[in-house]
Structure formats: C-alpha cells, structure tokens
Design a protein around this motif. Structure first.
Motif, PDB file in Angstrom:
ATOM      1  N   GLU A 238       0.855  -1.184   0.000  1.00 43.23           N
ATOM      2  CA  GLU A 238       0.000   0.000   0.000  1.00 43.23           C
ATOM      3  C   GLU A 238       0.889   1.231   0.000  1.00 43.23           C
ATOM      4  O   GLU A 238       1.964   1.229   0.600  1.00 43.23           O
ATOM      5  CB  GLU A 238      -0.869  -0.010   1.273  1.00 43.23           C
ATOM      6  CG  GLU A 238      -1.938   1.027   1.295  1.00 43.23           C
ATOM      7  CD  GLU A 238      -3.050   0.741   2.344  1.00 43.23           C
ATOM      8  OE1 GLU A 238      -3.934   1.565   2.434  1.00 43.23           O
ATOM      9  OE2 GLU A 238      -3.001  -0.287   3.041  1.00 43.23           O
ATOM     10  N   SER A 248      -7.403   5.824   6.988  1.00 39.37           N
ATOM     11  CA  SER A 248      -8.229   4.784   6.354  1.00 39.37           C
ATOM     12  C   SER A 248      -7.377   3.825   5.532  1.00 39.37           C
ATOM     13  O   SER A 248      -7.430   3.827   4.300  1.00 39.37           O
ATOM     14  CB  SER A 248      -9.309   5.428   5.483  1.00 39.37           C
ATOM     15  OG  SER A 248      -8.728   6.424   4.666  1.00 39.37           O
ATOM     16  N   LYS A 250      -6.198   0.586   3.599  1.00 44.34           N
ATOM     17  CA  LYS A 250      -6.998  -0.402   2.857  1.00 44.34           C
ATOM     18  C   LYS A 250      -6.615  -1.830   3.227  1.00 44.34           C
ATOM     19  O   LYS A 250      -7.445  -2.714   3.323  1.00 44.34           O
ATOM     20  CB  LYS A 250      -6.785  -0.219   1.342  1.00 44.34           C
ATOM     21  CG  LYS A 250      -7.330   1.066   0.785  1.00 44.34           C
ATOM     22  CD  LYS A 250      -7.287   1.037  -0.749  1.00 44.34           C
ATOM     23  CE  LYS A 250      -7.755   2.329  -1.391  1.00 44.34           C
ATOM     24  NZ  LYS A 250      -6.753   3.404  -1.318  1.00 44.34           N
ATOM     25  N   GLU A 251      -5.300  -2.058   3.385  1.00 47.12           N
ATOM     26  CA  GLU A 251      -4.824  -3.428   3.570  1.00 47.12           C
ATOM     27  C   GLU A 251      -4.883  -3.865   5.025  1.00 47.12           C
ATOM     28  O   GLU A 251      -4.585  -3.090   5.938  1.00 47.12           O
ATOM     29  CB  GLU A 251      -3.360  -3.538   3.086  1.00 47.12           C
ATOM     30  CG  GLU A 251      -3.169  -3.291   1.606  1.00 47.12           C
ATOM     31  CD  GLU A 251      -3.795  -4.384   0.746  1.00 47.12           C
ATOM     32  OE1 GLU A 251      -3.747  -5.541   1.136  1.00 47.12           O
ATOM     33  OE2 GLU A 251      -4.358  -4.025  -0.301  1.00 47.12           O
ATOM     34  N   ASN A 252      -5.185  -5.157   5.242  1.00 46.39           N
ATOM     35  CA  ASN A 252      -5.214  -5.687   6.611  1.00 46.39           C
ATOM     36  C   ASN A 252      -3.854  -5.569   7.280  1.00 46.39           C
ATOM     37  O   ASN A 252      -3.759  -5.301   8.475  1.00 46.39           O
ATOM     38  CB  ASN A 252      -5.662  -7.171   6.603  1.00 46.39           C
ATOM     39  CG  ASN A 252      -7.125  -7.285   6.260  1.00 46.39           C
ATOM     40  OD1 ASN A 252      -7.896  -6.342   6.493  1.00 46.39           O
ATOM     41  ND2 ASN A 252      -7.527  -8.391   5.687  1.00 46.39           N
ATOM     42  N   LYS A 255      -3.388  -2.165   8.648  1.00 51.69           N
ATOM     43  CA  LYS A 255      -4.222  -2.013   9.856  1.00 51.69           C
ATOM     44  C   LYS A 255      -3.533  -2.685  11.043  1.00 51.69           C
ATOM     45  O   LYS A 255      -3.501  -2.154  12.155  1.00 51.69           O
ATOM     46  CB  LYS A 255      -5.606  -2.641   9.631  1.00 51.69           C
ATOM     47  CG  LYS A 255      -6.458  -1.854   8.650  1.00 51.69           C
ATOM     48  CD  LYS A 255      -7.757  -2.599   8.334  1.00 51.69           C
ATOM     49  CE  LYS A 255      -8.453  -1.943   7.144  1.00 51.69           C
ATOM     50  NZ  LYS A 255      -9.492  -2.799   6.570  1.00 51.69           N
TER      51      LYS A 255
END
Length: 257
Positions: A238, A248, A250-252, A255
């Motif tokens: 990402e 925000s 996008k990728e787990n 996160k």
C-alpha cells in the motif's frame, strides 16, 4: 506537487543467491520520490525496507545479491547498472545515507572531524582550512554542543545521540538531493529520538532535500512523512498520503501495523 520526479523505482526485483538457489527478496516494487518531500517506508523487520534502499546506493551485498530486473532512475538518469566508480561519484554527493547504528558506522580509531572531512575531500575542491571550517559549521547545523571539542573527539568520547548527529553531518555535508535515513533513531532513547527527528525535519525544511525515511515505528512516521510506502515480504502492499494511510488504511497488514 512538482511534476519532475527526483527518483523513480520501476518494477524492481532483487534476489539473493546461494550456489544454484535464488531467493527473490524484493518483488516488483515501484514508487516515486519528488523533490522536497519526505517519503517513509514502513514494515516489520525482514520486509525488505533496508535491502531496497541499499539497491539505490549500489550497496547490495557483493557476490550474493543482485538486481534481477526493473530500473532505478535518479535525477533523470538510469543508475540501475552503474559501475562501482559511477556509484562512488553519486554516493555521498547526490544520494547520502544515515545508517541504523552510529556506534558501528563511525570509525573508532579516527577523530569525528576527520571522518566528516573525508567525504568533503572526496567530492569538493576545497583547501584544508575551508574543509575544517565547513565541518565545524556542519556540526553547528546539526546542533552539536561545542563543535570544536567534538571535531577533535573520538567516537567513544561522545554520546550515542551525538554520534548520530555526526553521522547526519556527514550525510548532509555535500548537500545531497536525496537523504536515505535507515531507522536512524533505533539505538537511541526516546528523548534523543525526538531531537534527532526534529533535526531531520528542520534540515529538510532549510535545504529542501528529499528524505526516504525507513522505520517500523508508525508514530514516528506520522509526525515526519508526507507520503508512506507499506512493505510486507518484499512487496509494497500500500502507498499513499500519510493522513490517508493512517486514517483509512486499505490493507489488513497496514491495519495490523
């Protein structure tokens, strides 16, 4: 944001070799760095952050690793397959690097001032007197206390934070267009870490150089960078504006970081 790109990395692949066995370490990574911006590369240990930056400097471990495909365009010039001699002309002058461990990056048997002088002698045509005063002025720029004392001091006579400042002085000595900072605060305590980051930010503002900042510490990155690349297992999973990635992702994997 400017249109001209300072650095373009396109579909870069790096492999390590042992006998007939080839292990891909960096897989198809692409990213750009523009003039006057700070880009951070984040990811856990072993994600390929340092290896990808060593490729930019022509410093991949000799004999056991190589760029297998892709390209590195710096300042509109393809440097992917540059010779050692060509890299020596770029290294320190156009692209400079601050390494993780100031303890092991400085030569213990040489005075700090002399170590910074060496890089100036290599790339600039100055007299001995001019070189010495340039080093003292660099030590002032990186906010070293009592620059004249540190000029004469050996690395073991100064603190870890001061060693790192000497390393930064060495890296910015020839006013590079791109500074690669590879986890430059890892070995330092929290207060000193903060000081070094403030210093890098401050230097970047004044000199308008671009910085590629490598770290696994997301809170540091959020304070420093304009854009972020997230690496996982040798790939960029990402990339984007720092606020976007933090608010925000996008990728787990991002996160989870």
């Amino acid at each position: 944001m400017q249109n001209e790109k300072l650095l373009q990395v396109k579909d870069l692949n790096v492999s390590f070799f042992k006998d007939d066995f080839e292990k891909p370490i960096i897989k198809n990574i692409s990213y750009d760095i523009y003039p006057n911006e700070i880009v951070a590369v984040v990811g856990e240990s072993g994600s390929g952050k340092s290896i990808s930056s060593l490729a930019l400097m022509g410093l991949l471990p000799k004999g056991i690793s190589k760029i297998t495909s892709g390209s590195i365009i710096f300042n509109e010039k393809d440097i992917t397959n540059s010779s050692e001699k060509e890299f020596q002309a770029i290294r320190g002058k156009e692209i400079a690097m601050i390494f993780q461990e100031p303890m092991s990056s400085l030569n213990p048997s040489m005075r700090c001032g002399v170590q910074v002088e060496e890089i100036l002698k290599q790339h600039l045509d100055l007299s001995s007197k001019e070189i010495k005063s340039e080093v003292i002025s660099l030590f002032e720029k990186v906010k070293l206390p009592n620059p004249k004392r540190i000029y004469k001091a050996y690395p073991h006579e100064i603190s870890g934070g001061q060693k790192q400042r000497v390393m930064i002085a060495m890296a910015i000595a020839c006013k590079p267009k791109l500074l690669i900072a590879d986890e430059p605060t890892t070995a330092l305590d929290v207060t000193v870490q903060k000081e070094i980051l403030e210093l890098l930010k401050d230097l970047q503002k004044k000199t308008k150089m671009s910085i590629l900042f490598i770290s696994h510490d997301l809170s540091l990155v959020s304070e420093l960078a304009d854009r972020v690349l997230v690496m996982y297992k040798g790939e960029i999973v990402e990339q984007g504006d720092v606020k976007l990635i933090f608010n925000s992702p996008k990728e787990n994997y991002t996160k989870a970081l």
